[in-house]
Motif scaffolding. Structure first.
Motif, PDB file in Angstrom:
ATOM      1  N   LEU A 140      -8.480  22.008  30.410  1.00 10.89           N
ATOM      2  CA  LEU A 140      -8.200  20.734  31.177  1.00 10.89           C
ATOM      3  C   LEU A 140      -7.616  20.829  32.635  1.00 10.89           C
ATOM      4  O   LEU A 140      -8.019  19.696  33.240  1.00 10.89           O
ATOM      5  CB  LEU A 140      -6.758  20.092  30.210  1.00 10.89           C
ATOM      6  N   PRO A 371      -0.945  19.233  31.310  1.00  9.68           N
ATOM      7  CA  PRO A 371      -1.315  19.769  29.875  1.00  9.68           C
ATOM      8  C   PRO A 371      -0.275  20.558  29.585  1.00  9.68           C
ATOM      9  O   PRO A 371       0.231  20.616  28.360  1.00  9.68           O
ATOM     10  CB  PRO A 371      -2.384  20.688  30.538  1.00  9.68           C
ATOM     11  N   LEU A 385      -4.591  14.782  23.636  1.00 11.75           N
ATOM     12  CA  LEU A 385      -5.817  14.716  24.443  1.00 11.75           C
ATOM     13  C   LEU A 385      -6.121  13.327  24.853  1.00 11.75           C
ATOM     14  O   LEU A 385      -6.552  12.968  25.986  1.00 11.75           O
ATOM     15  CB  LEU A 385      -6.832  15.357  23.525  1.00 11.75           C
ATOM     16  N   GLU A 389      -6.466  11.990  28.847  1.00 11.73           N
ATOM     17  CA  GLU A 389      -7.858  11.147  29.022  1.00 11.73           C
ATOM     18  C   GLU A 389      -7.113   9.860  29.800  1.00 11.73           C
ATOM     19  O   GLU A 389      -7.898   9.216  30.564  1.00 11.73           O
ATOM     20  CB  GLU A 389      -8.691  10.805  27.993  1.00 11.73           C
TER      21      GLU A 389
END
Length: 440
Positions: A140, A371, A385, A389
């Motif tokens: 990420l 993260p 996630l 995003e």
């Protein structure tokens, strides 16, 4: 002696093989190296094939040129985008860049590409040392279109500030607080946003050192600022301090990524700024009391114990020499690496949530912590996630809209709630673990 030297030479390849074997045995470390190599290739392709976007580079070069021509009054250092508003470290770094590149963009992009890879390497090191994320989630850190753009297509000074900050983190992880404070001060000298980390850092220092140690570390950081700013402080101290450390700047509403949905008259008002500042301070106090100092009985109890310790130190030192007292009574605990990074990242994130205006380059201020913050929550992986995003999506909407800025604020608040409800980590390294680490 020759026999011993030969024996050492024979053992050195063996030790190298052992180190390589350890890397291969640790999938997270091996994956981090692979990510670094792949992202270095990606950065090279971006520099080669994606057009550079002119924003602040010419202004930086104009400001640097004035400095190199002998100007030391901050009132007279200006560029295409207005007056110089960064501390002295910025001028020294970009003067070196201008000397190396001749002020040309392409060679500067190569330098920033190297800086990007260096910064990513430092961040991956922090993540591997704290071991909070699963190995695959390290990817990420390489998936932000906006952050790649900030480094190699925009050449912002935020990149140097954050790289220095992450380097300071490495010192903190090894309890090297004085060295870390010097590097941290260097980051502040490039851009003032690094001060968002100052409140949580001060709390960690109070946990890790006695009062004398805290003051000596802060004095070292202050000395860095004085030495770097000395030419400008001697020329016009008021101009330097008011321009380089201006806490009252009002950013343009159009460029705001986070509060674009707020009407402009409200956005630029002092009332809105004060309300955000008060919210920021309250959140820091609440997290400090109920989260970061939970194992010490709360913030007030922790500060009271430090005050009592300081009084006791003064009383004993009046009877014994300082060296005797230090040798007999300096029994301070080592801080857990995860606790250090969590407090620092969450403290900065609170400042991000309460910032009146976030411009596109400001994403670099907290992207590399995202993260980690998401995996410090108790959210399911799918939600983590999705939040990652959502944040990335909002930062790639140009220009920002009412909907994208509202979505970004909602995502931030959900992450903050997840951090508040997560189980707090134990802040200290136990004696057994500390002894084993020293032996290793």
């Amino acid at each position: 002696m020759e026999v011993q030297s030969a024996a050492k030479d024979e053992r050195s390849p063996h030790r190298s093989l052992i180190s390589i074997h350890k890397i291969l045995e640790n999938p997270k470390l091996a994956f981090a190296f692979a990510l670094l190599l792949v992202d270095a290739l990606l950065v090279s392709l971006i520099i080669a094939y994606v057009p550079y976007t002119k924003i602040d580079w010419d202004a930086y070069m104009s400001q640097v040129s004035g400095f190199l021509e002998g100007e030391r009054d901050y009132r007279n250092l200006e560029g295409d985008t207005g007056p110089l508003v960064y501390p002295a470290g910025f001028l020294y770094i970009y003067s070196a860049i201008q000397f190396v590149t001749g002020g040309q963009v392409y060679p500067a992009q190569i330098l920033f590409g190297i800086l990007y890879v260096l910064n990513l390497g430092i961040v991956l090191f922090i993540y591997v040392k704290t071991d909070v994320l699963p190995w695959w989630a390290l990817s990420l850190l390489c998936l932000s279109k906006r952050v790649h753009s900030i480094f190699v297509l925009r050449l912002f000074n935020d990149c140097f500030a954050m790289t220095l900050l992450h380097a300071a983190f490495c010192s903190f992880l090894y309890q090297k607080w004085h060295l870390g404070l010097v590097i941290f001060s260097g980051a502040v000298s490039v851009k003032m946003n690094v001060l968002l980390y100052a409140p949580p850092l001060l709390l960690l220092m109070l946990k890790a050192m006695d009062i004398a140690g805290v003051f000596s570390a802060l004095a070292g950081a202050a000395l860095v600022q004085i030495l770097l700013g000395l030419p400008f402080l001697l020329a016009n101290p008021i101009a330097y301090l008011s321009r380089a450390f201006n806490l009252g700047r009002v950013f343009i509403h159009f460029w705001s990524v986070n509060f674009k949905f707020v009407p402009e008259p409200v956005f630029i008002s002092k009332e809105f700024a004060v309300s955000l500042l008060v919210t920021h301070l309250i959140l820091l106090a609440v997290f400090s009391h109920y989260r970061w100092c939970r194992h010490e009985g709360g913030l007030l109890s922790f500060l009271h114990s430090k005050l009592f310790s300081m009084k006791l130190s003064a009383a004993i030192s009046s009877s014994f020499s300082f060296e005797q007292f230090h040798n007999r009574h300096s029994n301070f605990k080592l801080l857990n690496k995860e606790h250090i990074v969590t407090v620092m990242f969450v403290g900065n994130f609170i400042g991000i949530v309460c910032a009146r205006s976030l411009h596109y380059q400001f994403y670099s201020w907290y992207f590399y912590s995202l993260p980690y913050l998401l995996w410090r929550t108790s959210f399911p992986t799918l939600l983590r996630l999705m939040l990652f995003e959502a944040v990335e999506f909002c930062w790639n909407v140009y220009p920002s809209t009412n909907y994208s800025s509202a979505l970004l604020l909602c995502a931030h608040l959900v992450i903050l709630w997840g951090l508040w409800t997560a189980a707090p980590e134990y802040p200290y390294v136990n004696e057994k673990t500390s002894t084993e680490n020293k032996r290793k």
